[in-house]
Design a protein around this motif. Structure first.
Motif, PDB file in Angstrom:
ATOM      1  N   THR A 112     -92.442 -37.890  54.997  1.00 27.73           N
ATOM      2  CA  THR A 112     -92.206 -38.605  53.751  1.00 27.73           C
ATOM      3  C   THR A 112     -90.739 -39.035  53.734  1.00 27.73           C
ATOM      4  O   THR A 112     -89.901 -38.460  54.428  1.00 27.73           O
ATOM      5  N   ALA A 113     -90.456 -40.040  52.915  1.00 27.54           N
ATOM      6  CA  ALA A 113     -89.076 -40.521  52.821  1.00 27.54           C
ATOM      7  C   ALA A 113     -88.192 -39.531  52.068  1.00 27.54           C
ATOM      8  O   ALA A 113     -87.006 -39.420  52.333  1.00 27.54           O
ATOM      9  N   ASP A 114     -88.773 -38.794  51.140  1.00 29.29           N
ATOM     10  CA  ASP A 114     -88.013 -37.879  50.288  1.00 29.29           C
ATOM     11  C   ASP A 114     -88.027 -36.478  50.884  1.00 29.29           C
ATOM     12  O   ASP A 114     -88.621 -35.560  50.344  1.00 29.29           O
TER      13      ASP A 114
ATOM     14  N   PRO B 205     -85.419 -34.881  60.720  1.00 27.61           N
ATOM     15  CA  PRO B 205     -85.899 -35.984  61.564  1.00 27.61           C
ATOM     16  C   PRO B 205     -87.257 -36.446  61.050  1.00 27.61           C
ATOM     17  O   PRO B 205     -88.037 -35.644  60.522  1.00 27.61           O
ATOM     18  N   SER B 206     -87.536 -37.732  61.166  1.00 18.91           N
ATOM     19  CA  SER B 206     -88.744 -38.258  60.524  1.00 18.91           C
ATOM     20  C   SER B 206     -89.607 -39.039  61.493  1.00 18.91           C
ATOM     21  O   SER B 206     -89.143 -39.564  62.504  1.00 18.91           O
ATOM     22  N   LEU B 207     -90.900 -39.090  61.150  1.00 17.28           N
ATOM     23  CA  LEU B 207     -91.889 -39.899  61.846  1.00 17.28           C
ATOM     24  C   LEU B 207     -92.713 -40.637  60.803  1.00 17.28           C
ATOM     25  O   LEU B 207     -92.891 -40.143  59.690  1.00 17.28           O
TER      26      LEU B 207
ATOM     27  N   LEU C 195     -91.883 -28.583  53.247  1.00 22.47           N
ATOM     28  CA  LEU C 195     -92.957 -28.665  52.245  1.00 22.47           C
ATOM     29  C   LEU C 195     -93.053 -30.082  51.672  1.00 22.47           C
ATOM     30  O   LEU C 195     -93.516 -30.263  50.547  1.00 22.47           O
ATOM     31  N   CYS C 196     -92.622 -31.073  52.437  1.00 20.54           N
ATOM     32  CA  CYS C 196     -92.592 -32.455  51.948  1.00 20.54           C
ATOM     33  C   CYS C 196     -93.917 -33.142  52.233  1.00 20.54           C
ATOM     34  O   CYS C 196     -94.254 -33.392  53.399  1.00 20.54           O
ATOM     35  N   HIS C 197     -94.645 -33.461  51.186  1.00 14.70           N
ATOM     36  CA  HIS C 197     -95.900 -34.199  51.355  1.00 14.70           C
ATOM     37  C   HIS C 197     -96.231 -34.969  50.094  1.00 14.70           C
ATOM     38  O   HIS C 197     -95.717 -34.687  49.013  1.00 14.70           O
TER      39      HIS C 197
END
Length: 287
Positions: free
Chosen positions: A157-159, A164-166, A198-200
């Motif tokens: 998620t962006a927040d 690191p992000s996908l 816990l970001c979803h």
């Protein structure tokens, strides 16, 4: 669960985690109409009469939005101790450069084994590949369960602070790959999954639909990433733990150096409160 307070407490820790390139944070957009708890047996698709097999803990109906759980029923005395095993490319680079000695806290395993305490480990695929012998040790203990924490501890998620992000369309493949990495080790395998930080949101939960998993957050955050003293961790757990609680800790030694010092006091405090550690699947089970 007091979500604003949970987010604030972890927001402070994530600021430190960003500097060290690696810990779990805990920001998320909760889905609407989420259940208070989901029992693994109740959410598993019923097998056909001709192909009956034991249900895998956490398995849910393939093709439906992944359910999210914070805790189990508030009855009885069982609580779940869960340990995240994070591993990012940055953490691997720190190991190779000698900046960090280890992201596997063997003192935690020593204590859990010595005291015969059940626990559930949320493993990243890269951690498993870096520590195959430790993974075999976890899988070989009948009191331990193995769960999924993504392949490389990326956010979807962006927040989610500066993890690191996908992109979300890579989520299902990432999680499926991690299950394949864990599977050969055997032991008490589950279909439980925990998002880094816990970001979803609704999109990420929908993306997990093909995998038939249960997303496990937790209702007791220890605050162990980058802690500099053990006593606050003990207070954070014992001040909030209740029957059915899911406690979040870390087994990543360099990023959670105080966890092994806090754990004996946490276990003693649970005993004083009449609470008993149990595998996550037992804590989440209905009835």
């Amino acid at each position: 669960m007091n979500r604003p307070r949970l987010r604030f407490r972890w927001g402070v820790l994530v600021a430190a985690a960003v500097l060290g390139s690696a810990a779990c944070s805990a920001s998320r957009v909760p889905p609407t109409e989420r259940p208070a708890f989901v029992g693994s047996s109740a959410t598993t698709a019923a097998p056909s009469a001709s192909a009956a097999a034991p249900a895998v803990p956490g398995a849910t109906r393939v093709g439906t939005r992944a359910p999210v759980v914070d805790h189990g029923p508030r009855t009885g005395a069982k609580v779940a101790l869960t340990f995240d095993a994070d591993m990012t490319d940055g953490m691997l680079a720190s190991l190779r450069a000698g900046r960090v000695k280890s992201y596997a806290n063997l003192r935690i395993l020593d204590l859990l084994e010595r005291e015969e305490v059940p626990a559930t480990f949320f493993l990243t695929g890269k951690w498993v590949q870096r520590y195959p012998d430790v993974t075999r040790r976890i899988a070989g203990n009948p009191r331990f369960e193995l769960a999924n924490h993504t392949y490389g501890h990326a956010a979807f998620t962006a927040d989610c602070y500066d993890l690191p992000s996908l992109p979300v369309d890579k989520l299902a493949a990432d999680v499926a790959k991690t299950f394949e990495v864990i599977k050969p080790y055997g032991g008490r395998q589950t279909r439980y999954f925990r998002f880094p930080g816990l970001c979803h949101d609704a999109a990420t939960l929908d993306a997990l639909a093909p995998l038939g998993v249960t997303v496990v957050d937790g209702d007791v955050v220890s605050g162990d990433p980058f802690a500099t003293a053990w006593k606050p961790l003990v207070r954070a757990v014992l001040d909030h733990v209740r029957p059915g609680s899911v406690v979040i800790m870390h087994v990543t030694e360099a990023n959670a150096a105080m966890t092994d010092e806090a754990l004996p006091h946490i276990l003693a405090g649970l005993r004083e409160r009449g609470l008993v550690p149990a595998p996550l699947s037992e804590v989440l089970a209905k009835g």
